[in-house]
Design a protein around this motif. Structure first.
Motif, PDB file in Angstrom:
ATOM      1  N   GLY A  85      30.384  35.018  44.975  1.00  0.00           N
ATOM      2  CA  GLY A  85      30.173  36.600  45.543  1.00  0.00           C
ATOM      3  C   GLY A  85      30.284  36.648  47.004  1.00  0.00           C
ATOM      4  O   GLY A  85      30.432  37.490  47.572  1.00  0.00           O
ATOM      5  N   CYS A 147      30.309  50.638  39.574  1.00  0.00           N
ATOM      6  CA  CYS A 147      30.231  49.282  38.897  1.00  0.00           C
ATOM      7  C   CYS A 147      28.913  49.501  38.241  1.00  0.00           C
ATOM      8  O   CYS A 147      27.786  49.766  39.190  1.00  0.00           O
ATOM      9  CB  CYS A 147      30.308  48.301  39.769  1.00  0.00           C
ATOM     10  N   GLY A 149      27.780  46.769  36.396  1.00  0.00           N
ATOM     11  CA  GLY A 149      27.455  45.263  36.135  1.00  0.00           C
ATOM     12  C   GLY A 149      28.021  44.749  34.658  1.00  0.00           C
ATOM     13  O   GLY A 149      27.440  43.749  34.411  1.00  0.00           O
ATOM     14  N   ARG A 151      31.049  43.337  33.933  1.00  0.00           N
ATOM     15  CA  ARG A 151      31.796  42.168  34.201  1.00  0.00           C
ATOM     16  C   ARG A 151      32.735  41.800  33.309  1.00  0.00           C
ATOM     17  O   ARG A 151      33.183  40.655  32.975  1.00  0.00           O
ATOM     18  CB  ARG A 151      30.658  40.677  34.072  1.00  0.00           C
ATOM     19  N   ARG A 163      34.091  37.498  41.202  1.00  0.00           N
ATOM     20  CA  ARG A 163      32.684  36.814  40.999  1.00  0.00           C
ATOM     21  C   ARG A 163      31.653  37.594  41.249  1.00  0.00           C
ATOM     22  O   ARG A 163      31.375  38.687  41.902  1.00  0.00           O
ATOM     23  CB  ARG A 163      32.628  35.688  42.207  1.00  0.00           C
ATOM     24  N   TYR A 164      30.582  37.253  40.397  1.00  0.00           N
ATOM     25  CA  TYR A 164      29.267  38.008  40.702  1.00  0.00           C
ATOM     26  C   TYR A 164      28.084  37.594  41.423  1.00  0.00           C
ATOM     27  O   TYR A 164      27.947  36.397  41.593  1.00  0.00           O
ATOM     28  CB  TYR A 164      28.581  38.165  39.074  1.00  0.00           C
ATOM     29  N   GLN A 165      27.438  38.502  42.123  1.00  0.00           N
ATOM     30  CA  GLN A 165      26.481  38.023  43.039  1.00  0.00           C
ATOM     31  C   GLN A 165      25.104  37.829  42.246  1.00  0.00           C
ATOM     32  O   GLN A 165      24.141  38.381  42.326  1.00  0.00           O
ATOM     33  CB  GLN A 165      26.395  38.899  44.185  1.00  0.00           C
ATOM     34  N   TRP A 166      25.094  36.604  41.781  1.00  0.00           N
ATOM     35  CA  TRP A 166      23.988  36.280  41.052  1.00  0.00           C
ATOM     36  C   TRP A 166      22.709  36.227  41.503  1.00  0.00           C
ATOM     37  O   TRP A 166      21.500  36.421  40.834  1.00  0.00           O
ATOM     38  CB  TRP A 166      24.265  34.714  40.230  1.00  0.00           C
ATOM     39  N   PRO A 171      23.229  43.007  42.446  1.00  0.00           N
ATOM     40  CA  PRO A 171      24.384  42.349  42.571  1.00  0.00           C
ATOM     41  C   PRO A 171      25.494  43.155  42.434  1.00  0.00           C
ATOM     42  O   PRO A 171      25.713  44.424  41.748  1.00  0.00           O
ATOM     43  CB  PRO A 171      24.076  41.399  41.362  1.00  0.00           C
ATOM     44  N   VAL A 173      30.064  42.874  41.977  1.00  0.00           N
ATOM     45  CA  VAL A 173      31.306  42.026  41.777  1.00  0.00           C
ATOM     46  C   VAL A 173      32.026  41.996  43.134  1.00  0.00           C
ATOM     47  O   VAL A 173      32.723  43.086  43.630  1.00  0.00           O
ATOM     48  CB  VAL A 173      32.113  42.374  40.643  1.00  0.00           C
TER      49      VAL A 173
END
Length: 311
Positions: A85, A147, A149, A151, A163-166, A171, A173
Motif C-alpha cells: 500500500g 471504495c 474495501g 478488495r 495492495r491494501y493498507q493493512w 485503509p 487500496v
C-alpha cells in the motif's frame, strides 16, 4: 395483514428481482476506447537489458507520491520486498541460483513491477462501486471516496498489483497511477497529475540508463519492435510483453529472460472482463436469490409450526 405462502414467495421474488436489477443498473461501466484512441494513450516501455537495478525509479515514485518509507523483514530501511500500500513501484531481482554461472547473461535479470494499466482492466470491471476507474487519458486510477474495501480488484487483477493498507486504521487500496493523479478522502490531488502538466511519470524521468521510456502507445511499440529487429535473438521470443496480453496494457516490457521467470503471468489476448463479467454480476443475484429462498422457507415453516400448535 396475513400473508400466505404463495403471496410471500411472490413478494420475495419481486424483491430479489428488483435488487438484482438495481445492482446491474449501478454497475460501473468500464471505459471503452477505440483502437485508435488506445494507440494514442500514454505508455511506458521497460527494457530489462538496460536496467542496472539502481532503484532510482522506485525512489522517484515514493518521493513524488509521498508514500511512507518501509522496513523489510531484514530490517533494511526502505528496501521493501514487494509491492504494498505504500510501495507502488519496485525493482526486483530474478536470479537462477542453480546455474553454473548465476552471473551469466540470461541467468539473472532485474524487473520493474508496477500497475500494468490494462486497456480493458479486470480491476475496473470487478469494482462494484466505481472506485477503480479507467481515466480518459488511459491509466487506471483509484477514487478512495467510493471504495468500501471489498478488495474485489485485488482478486481480479492477474498481475497481483492493487495492495491494501493493512496497517492503517482507514485503509485504502493503492497502486501506481502512471502519475496521472488520484482521488483521496480529502479530495482530488490535482498537483500529482504529471500528465496534465505535460510531464511523464516520475520513474521515467529518474531512470539514468534509458531502461524506461515513455510516449504514445503506438510510438512506444514501434520503438520496442525496432530494438528487437536491430538485435535478433537478444530479447525473449522477440516479442513485447503487454502488446497483446489480456487485451493489451500500457506498461510494456522487453526482456532477455522468459517473462514467467520475472513474475509476469502467461495470458491470452482476450480481455479478462469479457470472461469474468458474467460471473461477477451473477453473484449478487445468487446471494439475494438464496437469501430470499431461505427466508421464504423459514416463514413457511414458522407458519406451519404455529398452525400446528393452534391445532
Amino acid at each position: 395483514m396475513a400473508v400466505n405462502r404463495r403471496d410471500f414467495l411472490k413478494l420475495a421474488g419481486a424483491g430479489v428481482g428488483s435488487l438484482v436489477l438495481a445492482a446491474g443498473h449501478n454497475q460501473p461501466a468500464s471505459a471503452e476506447f477505440s483502437p485508435d484512441e488506445a494507440r494514442r494513450h500514454p505508455a511506458m516501455l521497460y527494457d530489462t537489458t538496460l536496467c542496472v537495478g539502481c532503484r532510482a525509479c522506485q525512489n522517484a515514485c515514493r518521493n513524488w507520491n509521498e508514500t511512507t518509507q518501509e522496513l523489510n523483514a531484514d530490517g533494511l530501511y526502505d528496501m521493501p520486498e514487494d509491492l504494498s500500500g505504500d510501495t507502488w513501484t519496485i525493482i526486483k531481482l530474478y536470479e537462477d541460483e542453480t546455474a553454473e554461472d548465476p552471473d551469466a547473461i540470461g541467468n539473472f535479470s532485474f524487473i520493474k513491477r508496477n500497475c500494468m494499466h490494462c486497456l480493458d482492466p479486470a480491476c475496473v470491471s470487478a469494482c462494484t462501486v466505481g472506485a477503480m476507474q479507467k481515466s480518459p487519458e488511459g491509466p487506471v486510477i483509484y477514487d478512495a471516496n467510493r471504495c468500501f474495501g471489498c478488495r474485489y480488484c485485488m482478486v481480479a487483477c492477474p498481475y497481483d498489483v492493487p495492495r491494501y493498507q493493512w496497517g492503517s486504521t482507514t485503509p485504502l487500496v493503492q497502486k501506481c497511477t502512471f502519475c496521472s493523479g488520484y482521488v483521496q478522502p480529502e479530495g482530488v490531488v490535482d498537483g500529482k497529475n504529471r500528465l496534465a502538466q505535460g510531464m511523464g511519470p516520475a520513474c521515467v524521468e529518474a531512470c539514468p540508463t534509458g531502461a524506461l521510456s515513455w510516449g504514445p502507445r503506438e510510438e512506444v511499440l514501434e520503438k520496442a519492435h525496432t530494438r528487437i529487429k536491430a538485435a535478433p535473438g537478444k530479447y525473449y521470443e522477440d516479442r513485447v510483453y503487454g502488446e497483446h496480453e489480456a487485451g493489451g496494457t500500457l506498461q510494456l516490457v522487453l526482456s532477455h529472460v522468459p517473462f514467467a521467470k520475472l513474475g509476469l503471468p502467461t495470458l491470452g489476448p482476450q480481455p479478462l472482463p469479457s470472461l469474468t463479467d458474467p460471473l461477477n454480476w451473477a453473484v449478487p443475484g445468487i446471494i439475494l436469490g438464496v437469501g430470499g429462498l431461505m427466508s421464504a422457507i423459514y416463514v413457511t415453516r414458522s407458519h406451519a409450526e404455529h398452525k400446528g400448535e393452534e391445532d
